[in-house]
Design an enzyme around this catalytic site. Structure first.
Site, PDB file in Angstrom:
ATOM      1  CD  GLU A   1      -8.886  -0.468   0.785  1.00 41.73           C
ATOM      2  OE1 GLU A   1      -8.066  -0.961  -0.017  1.00 41.73           O
ATOM      3  OE2 GLU A   1      -8.640  -0.355   1.999  1.00 41.73           O
TER       4      GLU A   1
ATOM      5  CE  LYS B   1      -7.292  -2.063   6.727  1.00 43.34           C
ATOM      6  NZ  LYS B   1      -7.196  -0.594   6.816  1.00 43.34           N
TER       7      LYS B   1
ATOM      8  CE  LYS C   1      -3.920   4.126   2.051  1.00 43.86           C
ATOM      9  NZ  LYS C   1      -5.131   3.605   2.697  1.00 43.86           N
TER      10      LYS C   1
ATOM     11  CG  ASP D   1      -7.763   2.773   0.645  1.00 45.72           C
ATOM     12  OD1 ASP D   1      -8.916   3.245   0.756  1.00 45.72           O
ATOM     13  OD2 ASP D   1      -7.157   2.229   1.584  1.00 45.72           O
TER      14      ASP D   1
ATOM     15  CG  ASP E   1     -10.344  -0.368   5.149  1.00 43.83           C
ATOM     16  OD1 ASP E   1     -10.587  -0.807   6.276  1.00 43.83           O
ATOM     17  OD2 ASP E   1      -9.249   0.182   4.890  1.00 43.83           O
TER      18      ASP E   1
ATOM     19  CE  LYS F   1      -4.827   0.287   0.546  1.00 46.46           C
ATOM     20  NZ  LYS F   1      -5.516  -0.475   1.607  1.00 46.46           N
TER      21      LYS F   1
ATOM     22  CB  SER G   1      -0.891  -0.020   1.245  1.00 42.96           C
ATOM     23  OG  SER G   1      -1.590   1.196   1.372  1.00 42.96           O
TER      24      SER G   1
ATOM     25  N   GLY H   1      -4.136  -3.965   6.302  1.00 45.04           N
ATOM     26  CA  GLY H   1      -3.161  -3.708   7.352  1.00 45.04           C
ATOM     27  C   GLY H   1      -3.389  -2.334   7.945  1.00 45.04           C
TER      28      GLY H   1
END
Ligand code: OSB
Ligand code: MG
Length: 367
Positions: free
Chosen positions: A213, A262, A163, A188, A238, A161, A135, A290
């Site tokens: 996400e 998670k 952001k 995400d 998430d 992934k 990520s 995570g």
């Protein structure tokens, strides 16, 4: 299992590099570690609550408060038939799943150790290496991001992934897609958009993303379901999935096609296994997310990710992706895009208690 004592440690750990998401950035984590002592053994857990309430209403301090004043007093000196019986002792605690998970996962570690089994075996997983991705936080500019992606791909991470936030999204992802035509990528948003952005979000459909996400608010399953009808990119949730009930509701409403699970966010292995089974029954892929954990939380995540429904690579990267020096021995290393399950018993890696004790800003014992 009779629990004699619970200990809490607050350990500041500097990230190798800043981690920035749509709601803010951090350079350091306050790692909250939990130990449960009973039957001559010790189980370890890590509470994933963050320093501020932007990802969840829980914070390190609220978790410490819950653990000290409500959770530990109900667990210490009590007899528990098994780790999955913890909810019976905590019927008077609403929410605060991250604080609960810290103890719950430590109890699973203790239970596995007492049985002489690895944590993965104990939670019903298989002994197989777990596929991992990485990520990447928001970067200062596109050039830096492309270099980061290139580096992680060269290291062997199976998917990347990124952001995103308004103003740092479609164009940026398009550049990455152009440079890496076949790379499995996802974005995400950490709730940075609203349903009124639907036209903008539709532009993501041409990028061949594995998923987007948590585009919308944590408590807005209905708008996620409405968005899902208007875009082709699969939605993964998430922040919205905080319990089995929220997962049931999300699937019932069609709010997502994939779940980022998670264990530290949903109250531990008990709820995680229930959500996993629900997703398997609905043919919804799950993957393990995570929260920038130390090696202790990472060991729990790897164990969970060995369950059969985890069909997509998780955000469970190697220790060195996060830390100069981890809190466990050996550190987690990636081999050919996978992390291996440490051979048992319990979490299978050894917490470096001297290092943890000397770094700890706070240490309290209950019982
Ligand atoms: O949204 O998945 C997230 C880290 C902290 C808080 C929220 C998130 C993340 C990550 C990092 O994406 C995942 C990891 O590598 O631990
Ligand atoms: Mg996320």
């Amino acid at each position: 299992m009779k629990i004699d004592r619970i200990e809490l440690f607050l350990v500041p750990l500097r990230l190798r590099e800043r981690f920035e998401i749509s709601s803010g950035w951090r350079d350091e984590r306050m790692i909250l570690l939990v130990t449960v002592h009973g039957e001559g053994e010790t189980g370890w857990g890590e509470c994933v609550a963050a320093e501020d309430p932007s990802y969840s209403y829980e914070t390190t301090e609220t978790a410490w408060h819950l653990l000290r004043d409500f959770i530990s007093p109900r667990v210490v000196k009590h007899e528990l038939a098994a780790a999955d019986q913890l909810p019976k002792l905590l019927t008077s605690v609403r929410g605060h799943a991250m604080a609960v998970a810290g103890v719950e996962m430590a109890l699973w570690d203790l239970q596995a150790r007492l049985a002489g089994r690895s944590l993965a075996e104990e939670v019903g997983g298989a002994r197989r290496p777990v596929d991992v991705g990485v990520s990447i936080g928001l970067q200062p500019d596109d050039g830096t991001l492309l270099k980061k992606v290139e580096g992680y791909v060269a290291e062997g991470y199976k998917r990347v992934k990124m952001k995103i936030k308004p103003g740092r999204d479609v164009e940026m992802l398009r550049l990455v897609r152009r440079e890496f035509p076949d790379l499995p990528i996802l974005a995400d948003a950490n709730s940075a958009y609203t349903l009124s952005d639907v036209d903008h979000l539709r532009a993501f459909d041409e990028l061949d993303l594995m998923m987007i996400e948590q585009p919308l608010a944590h408590d807005d399953l209905l708008d996620h379901a409405r968005l899902a009808e208007q875009i082709t990119t699969p939605i993964c949730l998430d922040e919205s999935i905080v319990s089995l009930r929220s997962a049931v509701l999300a699937l019932e409403l069609g709010a997502c096609r994939i779940i980022n699970l998670k264990p530290g966010r949903v109250g531990g292995f008990g709820p995680s296994r229930a959500i996993h089974d629900l997703c398997v029954a609905h043919e919804i892929p799950v993957w393990c997310g995570g929260m920038l954990e130390s090696g202790i939380g990472r060991a729990h995540n790897v164990a969970l990710a060995s369950l059969p429904g985890f069909t997509l690579p998780g955000d469970i990267s190697a220790s060195r992706r996060y830390w100069h020096e981890d809190l466990v021995e050996p550190e987690f290393e990636m081999v050919e895009g996978t992390l291996c399950l440490p051979p048992g018993p319990g979490i299978g890696v050894t917490p470096r208690i001297d290092r943890i004790s000397s770094l700890a800003l706070r240490h309290e014992t209950f019982g």
